[in-house]
Design an enzyme around this catalytic site. Structure first.
Site, PDB file in Angstrom:
ATOM      1  N   GLN A 101      -8.089  -5.079  -2.036  1.00 51.81           N
ATOM      2  CA  GLN A 101      -9.412  -5.552  -1.632  1.00 51.81           C
ATOM      3  C   GLN A 101     -10.005  -6.415  -2.747  1.00 51.81           C
ATOM      4  OE1 GLN A 101     -11.832  -2.201   0.361  1.00 51.81           O
ATOM      5  NE2 GLN A 101     -10.336  -1.150  -0.911  1.00 51.81           N
ATOM      6  N   ASN A 102      -9.399  -6.343  -3.912  1.00 49.84           N
ATOM      7  CA  ASN A 102      -9.948  -7.035  -5.079  1.00 49.84           C
ATOM      8  C   ASN A 102      -9.664  -8.526  -5.017  1.00 49.84           C
ATOM      9  OD1 ASN A 102     -10.602  -4.475  -5.872  1.00 49.84           O
ATOM     10  ND2 ASN A 102      -8.853  -4.244  -7.241  1.00 49.84           N
ATOM     11  N   HIS A 119      -9.098  -9.729   0.845  1.00 54.84           N
ATOM     12  CA  HIS A 119     -10.469 -10.258   0.729  1.00 54.84           C
ATOM     13  C   HIS A 119     -10.493 -11.587  -0.001  1.00 54.84           C
ATOM     14  CE1 HIS A 119     -12.218  -5.930   1.231  1.00 54.84           C
ATOM     15  NE2 HIS A 119     -11.847  -6.465   2.372  1.00 54.84           N
ATOM     16  N   CYS A 127     -13.246 -25.812   0.784  1.00 52.77           N
ATOM     17  CA  CYS A 127     -14.286 -26.791   1.127  1.00 52.77           C
ATOM     18  C   CYS A 127     -14.956 -26.400   2.435  1.00 52.77           C
ATOM     19  CB  CYS A 127     -13.645 -28.183   1.262  1.00 52.77           C
ATOM     20  SG  CYS A 127     -14.823 -29.433   1.800  1.00 52.77           S
ATOM     21  N   CYS A 130     -13.972 -29.798   4.882  1.00 56.37           N
ATOM     22  CA  CYS A 130     -12.606 -30.087   5.351  1.00 56.37           C
ATOM     23  C   CYS A 130     -11.682 -28.879   5.241  1.00 56.37           C
ATOM     24  CB  CYS A 130     -12.040 -31.280   4.557  1.00 56.37           C
ATOM     25  SG  CYS A 130     -11.652 -30.877   2.839  1.00 56.37           S
ATOM     26  N   CYS A 150     -13.293 -34.774  -0.036  1.00 52.33           N
ATOM     27  CA  CYS A 150     -14.274 -35.272   0.965  1.00 52.33           C
ATOM     28  C   CYS A 150     -15.714 -35.147   0.471  1.00 52.33           C
ATOM     29  CB  CYS A 150     -14.113 -34.496   2.283  1.00 52.33           C
ATOM     30  SG  CYS A 150     -14.928 -32.887   2.260  1.00 52.33           S
ATOM     31  N   SER A 189     -13.621   3.208  -2.750  1.00 53.44           N
ATOM     32  CA  SER A 189     -14.598   4.176  -2.215  1.00 53.44           C
ATOM     33  C   SER A 189     -14.368   4.392  -0.724  1.00 53.44           C
ATOM     34  CB  SER A 189     -16.029   3.672  -2.449  1.00 53.44           C
ATOM     35  OG  SER A 189     -16.166   2.394  -1.830  1.00 53.44           O
ATOM     36  N   GLU A 215     -13.647   9.751  -8.085  1.00 56.77           N
ATOM     37  CA  GLU A 215     -14.454  10.749  -7.353  1.00 56.77           C
ATOM     38  C   GLU A 215     -13.896  10.878  -5.944  1.00 56.77           C
ATOM     39  OE1 GLU A 215     -18.152   8.687  -7.629  1.00 56.77           O
ATOM     40  OE2 GLU A 215     -17.434   7.070  -6.339  1.00 56.77           O
TER      41      GLU A 215
HETATM   42  C1  BV8 Z   1     -15.927  -7.522   9.029  1.00 55.14           C
HETATM   43  C2  BV8 Z   1     -14.857 -10.109  -1.349  1.00 55.14           C
HETATM   44  C3  BV8 Z   1     -16.283  -8.196  11.237  1.00 55.14           C
HETATM   45  C4  BV8 Z   1     -16.146 -10.666  -1.815  1.00 55.14           C
HETATM   46  C5  BV8 Z   1     -15.408  -7.987  -0.268  1.00 55.14           C
HETATM   47  C6  BV8 Z   1     -17.759  -0.816  10.510  1.00 55.14           C
HETATM   48  C7  BV8 Z   1     -16.636  -1.420  11.050  1.00 55.14           C
HETATM   49  C8  BV8 Z   1     -16.324  -2.747  10.734  1.00 55.14           C
HETATM   50  C9  BV8 Z   1     -17.138  -3.473   9.851  1.00 55.14           C
HETATM   51  C10 BV8 Z   1     -18.248  -2.845   9.323  1.00 55.14           C
HETATM   52  C11 BV8 Z   1     -18.565  -1.550   9.657  1.00 55.14           C
HETATM   53  N1  BV8 Z   1     -19.704  -1.221   8.996  1.00 55.14           N
HETATM   54  C12 BV8 Z   1     -20.110  -2.287   8.261  1.00 55.14           C
HETATM   55  C13 BV8 Z   1     -19.251  -3.278   8.453  1.00 55.14           C
HETATM   56  C14 BV8 Z   1     -19.350  -4.588   7.834  1.00 55.14           C
HETATM   57  C15 BV8 Z   1     -18.699  -4.644   6.460  1.00 55.14           C
HETATM   58  C16 BV8 Z   1     -18.623  -3.350   5.736  1.00 55.14           C
HETATM   59  O1  BV8 Z   1     -17.580  -2.689   5.730  1.00 55.14           O
HETATM   60  N2  BV8 Z   1     -19.701  -3.017   5.048  1.00 55.14           N
HETATM   61  C17 BV8 Z   1     -19.729  -1.838   4.213  1.00 55.14           C
HETATM   62  C18 BV8 Z   1     -20.621  -2.121   3.002  1.00 55.14           C
HETATM   63  C19 BV8 Z   1     -20.208  -0.667   5.032  1.00 55.14           C
HETATM   64  N3  BV8 Z   1     -17.369  -5.202   6.594  1.00 55.14           N
HETATM   65  C20 BV8 Z   1     -17.259  -6.538   6.654  1.00 55.14           C
HETATM   66  O2  BV8 Z   1     -18.203  -7.288   6.690  1.00 55.14           O
HETATM   67  C21 BV8 Z   1     -15.845  -7.088   6.697  1.00 55.14           C
HETATM   68  N4  BV8 Z   1     -15.773  -7.973   7.812  1.00 55.14           N
HETATM   69  O3  BV8 Z   1     -16.051  -6.377   9.324  1.00 55.14           O
HETATM   70  O4  BV8 Z   1     -15.964  -8.548   9.917  1.00 55.14           O
HETATM   71  C22 BV8 Z   1     -16.109  -9.430  11.991  1.00 55.14           C
HETATM   72  C23 BV8 Z   1     -15.061  -9.497  12.933  1.00 55.14           C
HETATM   73  C24 BV8 Z   1     -14.926 -10.640  13.670  1.00 55.14           C
HETATM   74  C25 BV8 Z   1     -15.782 -11.743  13.452  1.00 55.14           C
HETATM   75  C26 BV8 Z   1     -16.785 -11.666  12.476  1.00 55.14           C
HETATM   76  C27 BV8 Z   1     -16.951 -10.513  11.738  1.00 55.14           C
HETATM   77  C28 BV8 Z   1     -15.545  -7.895   5.450  1.00 55.14           C
HETATM   78  C29 BV8 Z   1     -15.516  -6.987   4.250  1.00 55.14           C
HETATM   79  C30 BV8 Z   1     -15.051  -7.791   3.034  1.00 55.14           C
HETATM   80  C31 BV8 Z   1     -16.195  -7.937   2.054  1.00 55.14           C
HETATM   81  N5  BV8 Z   1     -15.725  -8.608   0.835  1.00 55.14           N
HETATM   82  N6  BV8 Z   1     -14.958  -8.634  -1.352  1.00 55.14           N
HETATM   83  C32 BV8 Z   1     -16.317 -10.457  -3.289  1.00 55.14           C
HETATM   84  O5  BV8 Z   1     -15.611  -9.620  -3.888  1.00 55.14           O
HETATM   85  O6  BV8 Z   1     -17.161 -11.162  -3.860  1.00 55.14           O
HETATM   86  S1  BV8 Z   1     -15.472  -6.311  -0.294  1.00 55.14           S
HETATM   87  C33 BV8 Z   1     -15.800  -5.738  -1.859  1.00 55.14           C
HETATM   88  O7  BV8 Z   1     -15.928  -4.332  -1.682  1.00 55.14           O
HETATM   89  C34 BV8 Z   1     -14.683  -5.889  -2.884  1.00 55.14           C
HETATM   90  O8  BV8 Z   1     -13.552  -6.556  -2.386  1.00 55.14           O
HETATM   91  C35 BV8 Z   1     -14.316  -4.430  -3.181  1.00 55.14           C
HETATM   92  O9  BV8 Z   1     -13.004  -4.253  -3.535  1.00 55.14           O
HETATM   93  C36 BV8 Z   1     -14.592  -3.883  -1.854  1.00 55.14           C
HETATM   94  C37 BV8 Z   1     -14.526  -2.467  -1.528  1.00 55.14           C
HETATM   95  O10 BV8 Z   1     -15.160  -1.746  -2.472  1.00 55.14           O
HETATM   96  P1  BV8 Z   1     -14.188  -0.868  -3.403  1.00 55.14           P
HETATM   97  O11 BV8 Z   1     -13.025  -1.710  -3.782  1.00 55.14           O
HETATM   98  O12 BV8 Z   1     -13.921   0.410  -2.731  1.00 55.14           O
HETATM   99  O13 BV8 Z   1     -15.069  -0.736  -4.653  1.00 55.14           O
HETATM  100  P2  BV8 Z   1     -16.226   0.318  -4.873  1.00 55.14           P
HETATM  101  O14 BV8 Z   1     -17.013  -0.128  -6.054  1.00 55.14           O
HETATM  102  O15 BV8 Z   1     -16.897   0.563  -3.572  1.00 55.14           O
HETATM  103  O16 BV8 Z   1     -15.435   1.664  -5.239  1.00 55.14           O
HETATM  104  C38 BV8 Z   1     -14.700   1.746  -6.414  1.00 55.14           C
HETATM  105  C39 BV8 Z   1     -14.101   3.133  -6.418  1.00 55.14           C
HETATM  106  O17 BV8 Z   1     -13.282   3.247  -7.570  1.00 55.14           O
HETATM  107  C40 BV8 Z   1     -15.157   4.227  -6.516  1.00 55.14           C
HETATM  108  O18 BV8 Z   1     -14.849   5.238  -5.594  1.00 55.14           O
HETATM  109  C41 BV8 Z   1     -15.024   4.728  -7.958  1.00 55.14           C
HETATM  110  O19 BV8 Z   1     -15.246   6.122  -8.053  1.00 55.14           O
HETATM  111  C42 BV8 Z   1     -13.587   4.439  -8.250  1.00 55.14           C
HETATM  112  N7  BV8 Z   1     -13.292   4.194  -9.655  1.00 55.14           N
HETATM  113  C43 BV8 Z   1     -14.097   3.623 -10.592  1.00 55.14           C
HETATM  114  N8  BV8 Z   1     -13.433   3.548 -11.766  1.00 55.14           N
HETATM  115  C44 BV8 Z   1     -12.183   4.071 -11.556  1.00 55.14           C
HETATM  116  C45 BV8 Z   1     -12.094   4.478 -10.209  1.00 55.14           C
HETATM  117  N9  BV8 Z   1     -10.999   5.048  -9.685  1.00 55.14           N
HETATM  118  C46 BV8 Z   1      -9.943   5.210 -10.517  1.00 55.14           C
HETATM  119  N10 BV8 Z   1      -9.945   4.843 -11.816  1.00 55.14           N
HETATM  120  C47 BV8 Z   1     -11.040   4.276 -12.363  1.00 55.14           C
HETATM  121  N11 BV8 Z   1     -11.031   3.919 -13.663  1.00 55.14           N
HETATM  122 ZN    ZN Z   2     -13.438 -31.284   1.621  1.00 55.19          ZN
END
Ligand code: BV8
Ligand code: ZN
Length: 243
Positions: A101-102, A119, A127, A130, A150, A189, A215
């Site tokens: 997801q990163n 992701h 762009c 284009c 463009c 998470s 966690e």
């Molecule tokens: C979509 C790119 C539909 C950008 C990212 C239910 C069903 C379907 C969709 C949804 C739904 N409810 C809500 C939605 C919409 C939404 C969604 O899921 N929202 C969430 C907030 C509820 N989903 C979307 O919008 C997706 N698209 O559903 O489209 C659609 C279909 C057709 C037509 C149109 C639309 C798109 C989701 C993609 C979003 N983009 N990233 C950017 O990065 O700038 S997601 C973003 O969150 C990052 O990629 C990140 O990786 C990702 C997920 O978070 P995690 O990776 O889990 O990170 P987080 O901080 O949450 O957790 C870290 C974990 O690690 C923690 O548990 C922590 O304890 C642990 N940790 C910390 N340190 C350590 C560790 N573990 C081990 N060792 C350590 N040292």
């Molecule tokens: Zn262009």
């Protein structure tokens, strides 16, 4: 914990197909802020407010400041032992797919091959006019970078909240989850969809599923193994004693 690691390693050794899903937690020990941790906030904005097409339409320069800040930060970090251990694991099992997801590109940097960046990738731009996609590793692209061919406004080539994932990439990720014998969910998470459903896909197809996370998560209940701790410590232990 030791027995769990040995038992999970044995399951991996017997697996023909291994699929791994990683989230922001695997890059945390490289110094990359996670999305939901307390340090995962940028100048009192929530990442989820800025990583949206609406935010970009409303204020592209603000969104580019956010992404340039992340590019700058990530240009100074590198992969950690957890990323490296997954590269090793890829060479130890017959079939391996890494789904991340990163967008930080650290799995590529570490040397992972069969990788699905579901992701997108922070180092790629697209762009808005284009649709040209380019890789550009300069840390700061300025407040509103333009397309060289463009002149259109560029955007980060990442999937924002509310945007659909690339259907071909998502299909490969679902297939890899369904055919896996063992699936590892590392540093996520398990909140963001549809990525979070991949572990369910694996489980319902009969895979052994394991979570390696600091966690517990909403998916801990379905895990055969839930190893709580740092990815940078546990994943190398999982792969280290393989022979
Ligand atoms: C979509 C790119 C539909 C950008 C990212 C239910 C069903 C379907 C969709 C949804 C739904 N409810 C809500 C939605 C919409 C939404 C969604 O899921 N929202 C969430 C907030 C509820 N989903 C979307 O919008 C997706 N698209 O559903 O489209 C659609 C279909 C057709 C037509 C149109 C639309 C798109 C989701 C993609 C979003 N983009 N990233 C950017 O990065 O700038 S997601 C973003 O969150 C990052 O990629 C990140 O990786 C990702 C997920 O978070 P995690 O990776 O889990 O990170 P987080 O901080 O949450 O957790 C870290 C974990 O690690 C923690 O548990 C922590 O304890 C642990 N940790 C910390 N340190 C350590 C560790 N573990 C081990 N060792 C350590 N040292
Ligand atoms: Zn262009």
């Amino acid at each position: 914990m030791k027995e769990k690691i040995v038992a999970l390693r044995d399951a991996l050794k017997g697996a023909g197909q291994v699929t791994v899903l990683t989230g922001a937690g695997i890059s945390a020990e490289s110094g990359v802020p996670t999305f939901r941790g307390d340090e995962g906030i940028w100048q009192n904005y929530r990442a989820t407010d800025l990583a949206t097409p609406e935010a970009f339409d409303r204020d592209p320069e603000l969104v580019w400041r956010f992404y340039n800040w992340r590019r700058e930060l990530i240009s100074h970090v590198t992969y950690n032992p957890a990323h490296k251990a997954l590269v090793e694991l890829e060479g130890l099992v017959p079939g391996f797919t890494l789904i991340t997801q990163n967008v930080d590109g650290l799995h590529l940097l570490a040397g992972s091959h069969n990788l699905l960046e579901i992701h997108g990738n922070l180092w790629k731009v697209r762009c808005t006019k284009c649709q040209m996609i380019a890789l550009d590793r300069s840390p700061d692209l300025g407040p509103s970078p333009k397309c060289k061919s463009c002149g259109g406004l560029l955007r980060p080539h990442v999937v924002w909240f509310g945007e659909a994932l690339d259907p071909a990439i998502l299909k490969k990720a679902i297939e890899a989850s369904r055919r896996s014998h063992v699936m590892l969910a590392i540093g996520t998470s398990s909140v963001v969809q549809p990525a979070a459903s991949l572990a369910l896909e694996a489980k319902s197809s009969g895979a052994v599923v394991a979570e390696i996370n600091l966690e517990s998560t909403p998916h801990s209940y379905l895990m055969d193994f839930s190893l709580l701790g740092k990815a940078g410590v546990i994943v190398p232990q999982l792969v280290g004693g393989w022979k």
